[in-house]
Every structure is written in structure tokens, then in C-alpha cells.
Scaffold this motif. Structure first.
Motif, PDB file in Angstrom:
ATOM      1  N   GLY A 134       0.790  -1.226   0.000  1.00 51.47           N
ATOM      2  CA  GLY A 134       0.000   0.000   0.000  1.00 51.47           C
ATOM      3  C   GLY A 134       0.817   1.268   0.000  1.00 51.47           C
ATOM      4  N   LEU A 135       2.147   1.136  -0.111  1.00 49.57           N
ATOM      5  CA  LEU A 135       3.010   2.312  -0.071  1.00 49.57           C
ATOM      6  C   LEU A 135       4.162   2.125  -1.045  1.00 49.57           C
ATOM      7  N   GLU A 136       4.487   3.187  -1.779  1.00 52.83           N
ATOM      8  CA  GLU A 136       5.611   3.125  -2.703  1.00 52.83           C
ATOM      9  C   GLU A 136       6.339   4.461  -2.725  1.00 52.83           C
ATOM     10  N   SER A 137       7.565   4.441  -3.218  1.00 51.24           N
ATOM     11  CA  SER A 137       8.383   5.648  -3.246  1.00 51.24           C
ATOM     12  C   SER A 137       7.966   6.573  -4.379  1.00 51.24           C
ATOM     13  N   ALA A 138       7.930   7.876  -4.064  1.00 50.68           N
ATOM     14  CA  ALA A 138       7.676   8.896  -5.078  1.00 50.68           C
ATOM     15  C   ALA A 138       8.975   9.596  -5.459  1.00 50.68           C
ATOM     16  N   GLY A 139      10.098   9.081  -4.935  1.00 52.37           N
ATOM     17  CA  GLY A 139      11.384   9.673  -5.254  1.00 52.37           C
ATOM     18  C   GLY A 139      12.196   9.987  -4.014  1.00 52.37           C
ATOM     19  N   HIS A 140      13.435  10.425  -4.250  1.00 44.67           N
ATOM     20  CA  HIS A 140      14.362  10.736  -3.164  1.00 44.67           C
ATOM     21  C   HIS A 140      15.048  12.059  -3.475  1.00 44.67           C
ATOM     22  N   ALA A 141      14.834  13.044  -2.610  1.00 40.42           N
ATOM     23  CA  ALA A 141      15.474  14.352  -2.749  1.00 40.42           C
ATOM     24  C   ALA A 141      16.625  14.454  -1.755  1.00 40.42           C
ATOM     25  N   LEU A 142      17.750  14.998  -2.211  1.00 41.65           N
ATOM     26  CA  LEU A 142      18.932  15.131  -1.357  1.00 41.65           C
ATOM     27  C   LEU A 142      18.974  16.467  -0.624  1.00 41.65           C
ATOM     28  N   ASN A 143      18.103  17.394  -1.009  1.00 38.86           N
ATOM     29  CA  ASN A 143      18.078  18.709  -0.370  1.00 38.86           C
ATOM     30  C   ASN A 143      16.711  19.351  -0.596  1.00 38.86           C
ATOM     31  N   ALA A 144      16.530  20.542  -0.038  1.00 37.44           N
ATOM     32  CA  ALA A 144      15.237  21.224  -0.139  1.00 37.44           C
ATOM     33  C   ALA A 144      14.916  21.606  -1.583  1.00 37.44           C
ATOM     34  N   LYS A 145      15.919  22.043  -2.331  1.00 35.83           N
ATOM     35  CA  LYS A 145      15.689  22.435  -3.719  1.00 35.83           C
ATOM     36  C   LYS A 145      15.149  21.262  -4.533  1.00 35.83           C
ATOM     37  N   GLU A 146      15.760  20.095  -4.366  1.00 38.40           N
ATOM     38  CA  GLU A 146      15.283  18.911  -5.087  1.00 38.40           C
ATOM     39  C   GLU A 146      13.891  18.505  -4.604  1.00 38.40           C
ATOM     40  N   MET A 147      13.635  18.701  -3.319  1.00 37.36           N
ATOM     41  CA  MET A 147      12.315  18.358  -2.780  1.00 37.36           C
ATOM     42  C   MET A 147      11.220  19.156  -3.474  1.00 37.36           C
ATOM     43  N   TRP A 148      11.409  20.480  -3.572  1.00 38.18           N
ATOM     44  CA  TRP A 148      10.395  21.319  -4.213  1.00 38.18           C
ATOM     45  C   TRP A 148      10.211  20.932  -5.674  1.00 38.18           C
ATOM     46  N   ALA A 149      11.308  20.596  -6.348  1.00 38.10           N
ATOM     47  CA  ALA A 149      11.220  20.203  -7.758  1.00 38.10           C
ATOM     48  C   ALA A 149      10.428  18.906  -7.909  1.00 38.10           C
ATOM     49  N   LEU A 150      10.687  17.941  -7.034  1.00 34.88           N
ATOM     50  CA  LEU A 150       9.973  16.665  -7.103  1.00 34.88           C
ATOM     51  C   LEU A 150       8.500  16.842  -6.759  1.00 34.88           C
ATOM     52  N   LEU A 151       8.206  17.688  -5.782  1.00 39.03           N
ATOM     53  CA  LEU A 151       6.814  17.909  -5.400  1.00 39.03           C
ATOM     54  C   LEU A 151       6.020  18.564  -6.522  1.00 39.03           C
ATOM     55  N   ARG A 152       6.680  19.390  -7.310  1.00 37.94           N
ATOM     56  CA  ARG A 152       5.983  20.014  -8.444  1.00 37.94           C
ATOM     57  C   ARG A 152       5.664  18.997  -9.531  1.00 37.94           C
ATOM     58  N   ASP A 153       6.526  17.993  -9.670  1.00 36.68           N
ATOM     59  CA  ASP A 153       6.379  17.031 -10.769  1.00 36.68           C
ATOM     60  C   ASP A 153       5.637  15.759 -10.385  1.00 36.68           C
ATOM     61  N   ARG A 154       5.634  15.410  -9.095  1.00 41.16           N
ATOM     62  CA  ARG A 154       5.067  14.131  -8.681  1.00 41.16           C
ATOM     63  C   ARG A 154       4.134  14.307  -7.487  1.00 41.16           C
ATOM     64  N   ALA A 155       3.078  13.519  -7.487  1.00 47.05           N
ATOM     65  CA  ALA A 155       2.154  13.544  -6.355  1.00 47.05           C
ATOM     66  C   ALA A 155       2.741  12.718  -5.214  1.00 47.05           C
TER      67      ALA A 155
END
Length: 226
Positions: free
Chosen positions: A26-47
């Protein structure tokens, strides 16, 4: 399937947590960010449904991100995973609306337990349309009296201990039989959800069903406590 985004500056730890996620239904990875900048980029592209957030990041402090995360992604849950043991960080994280706080190093057992509890609590909220004080009390207390029994029974996917406890309670209090619709109305859930739990109780030997005829002569399934 819920998605978890990992924000962890240590690549090895992030990969380890991604591997842990693979073992949780019931749970899967939406990605791995190494810093805050990558986090915001991933959040914009992936739910993402839940954010696994470290506090010590190379370009920001995780607790300083909470307000903006809450503003832009109010429906996303946040779990802190950090080496920070300062009470101040815990207090600020709680005020920021986190759902849990894990101290590194996190064992696979603790990781799985935390994520399964998270999924269970989300399932409980998703299963009801309205809540009463008893539901809130049980939810906030994690239903400690019920949880060991539920864990021992190894509840299947789609069945959580809090909703099961409420179904068992209304069936017991009814005295006579209840239809799935009647049970659903009493716990504030959908008829489909109530039926799933009632049928599970039958499979466990805790309830039985009888076909009974209503006013219009159409047989309807009534559930009775055993």
C-alpha cells in the motif's frame, strides 16, 4: 497506493529507506530528494501523500520548511526522520503538523511499524464521512486496548483495527441484526465499507448473516453478533 517522498541528504540512508518502502503493502516511493531544492522540484512534478523529511539538510532546516509545505501541500502528511534529539525540534515539528517523529538510526522493524500505523490511520479517516467524539477519542488514543488483539490477528489489507472495533461495537449494541446500510449509518461510513468489515467478521467467526425479508418482500442480508 499511497506515495512517499523521501527527503534525506545522506544518499545511502535515503536508498535504504526506499528499500524499506518496498516491503510495505500500500506504499511506494515517489522519489528521493537530497536537499530542499530537489524536494520542491519533485513535489511540483510528482504527487506524494506523505513526506519523509530530514531536519538537517544542506540548504535548509527541515523544520523551517514545514510552514511552506503546509501552505502549498496542505493535504500531504509529514513524518520527520532525523538524528536531531533536541526537544525544541520535536516541539516545532509538532506545531508544524507532523504525524510522527523518528530518531535515526531507524531499524527496518521500526520503519515498517511506523508506516503501517500511518496507513492504518489514513484508512480509518478515509472510511468515514462523519465523526463523533468516540471515534475521535479512539483515533487519538490509537485504540491501545484494541491494537494488540488486531495485530495478533494479522488484519488483511483493507481492514484496520479502529474501524473494525467500531463495527463490532455497533453490532454488539444493536442486540438484534443490522444490515450493512444500518451499520454504515451508525459509524458514518459507506455501505460498501461496512459490508466489507461485517463479512470479515463472518470469516473470523465473530458474526453471522441471515437473509430476512423486508416490507417489499425482497430478502436482505442481516448481520448478527456471534
Amino acid at each position: 497506493m499511497r506515495k512517499a517522498l523521501i527527503v534525506e541528504d545522506d544518499y545511502r540512508i535515503g536508498m535504504l529507506h526506499e528499500k524499506y518502502l518496498e516491503s510495505i503493502d500500500g506504499l511506494e516511493s515517489a522519489g528521493h530528494a537530497l536537499n530542499a531544492k530537489e524536494m520542491w522540484a519533485l513535489l511540483r512534478d510528482r504527487a506524494a501523500d506523505v513526506l519523509l523529511l530530514d531536519i538537517y539538510l544542506p540548504d535548509s532546516m527541515g523544520i523551517h520548511l514545514l510552514e511552506d509545505i503546509r501552505h502549498y501541500y496542505p493535504e500531504m502528511d509529514i513524518i520527520i526522520i532525523t538524528a536531531a534529539t533536541d526537544r525544541e525540534y520535536l516541539e516545532k515539528s509538532l506545531r508544524g503538523g507532523i504525524v510522527n517523529y523518528l530518531i535515526k538510526p531507524v531499524t527496518i522493524e521500526k520503519f515498517e511499524q511506523t508506516m503501517k500505523e500511518y496507513l492504518s490511520k489514513r484508512a480509518v479517516l478515509d472510511s468515514v464521512e462523519n465523526v463523533d467524539q468516540q471515534f475521535i477519542d479512539d483515533y487519538m488514543a490509537q485504540s491501545s486496548a484494541m491494537k494488540p488483539a488486531a495485530d495478533k490477528r494479522k488484519l488483511p489489507t483493507g481492514i484496520d483495527y479502529l474501524t473494525l472495533e467500531r463495527i463490532e461495537k455497533v453490532l454488539h449494541e444493536a442486540g438484534g441484526g443490522l444490515t450493512a446500510e444500518q451499520a454504515a449509518n451508525r459509524i458514518g461510513a459507506s455501505r460498501t465499507t461496512a459490508r466489507r468489515y461485517l463479512e470479515f467478521m463472518i470469516s473470523e467467526g465473530d458474526a453471522e448473516a441471515r437473509l430476512e425479508y423486508g416490507i417489499v418482500g425482497r430478502p436482505e442480508r442481516h448481520y448478527y453478533e456471534v
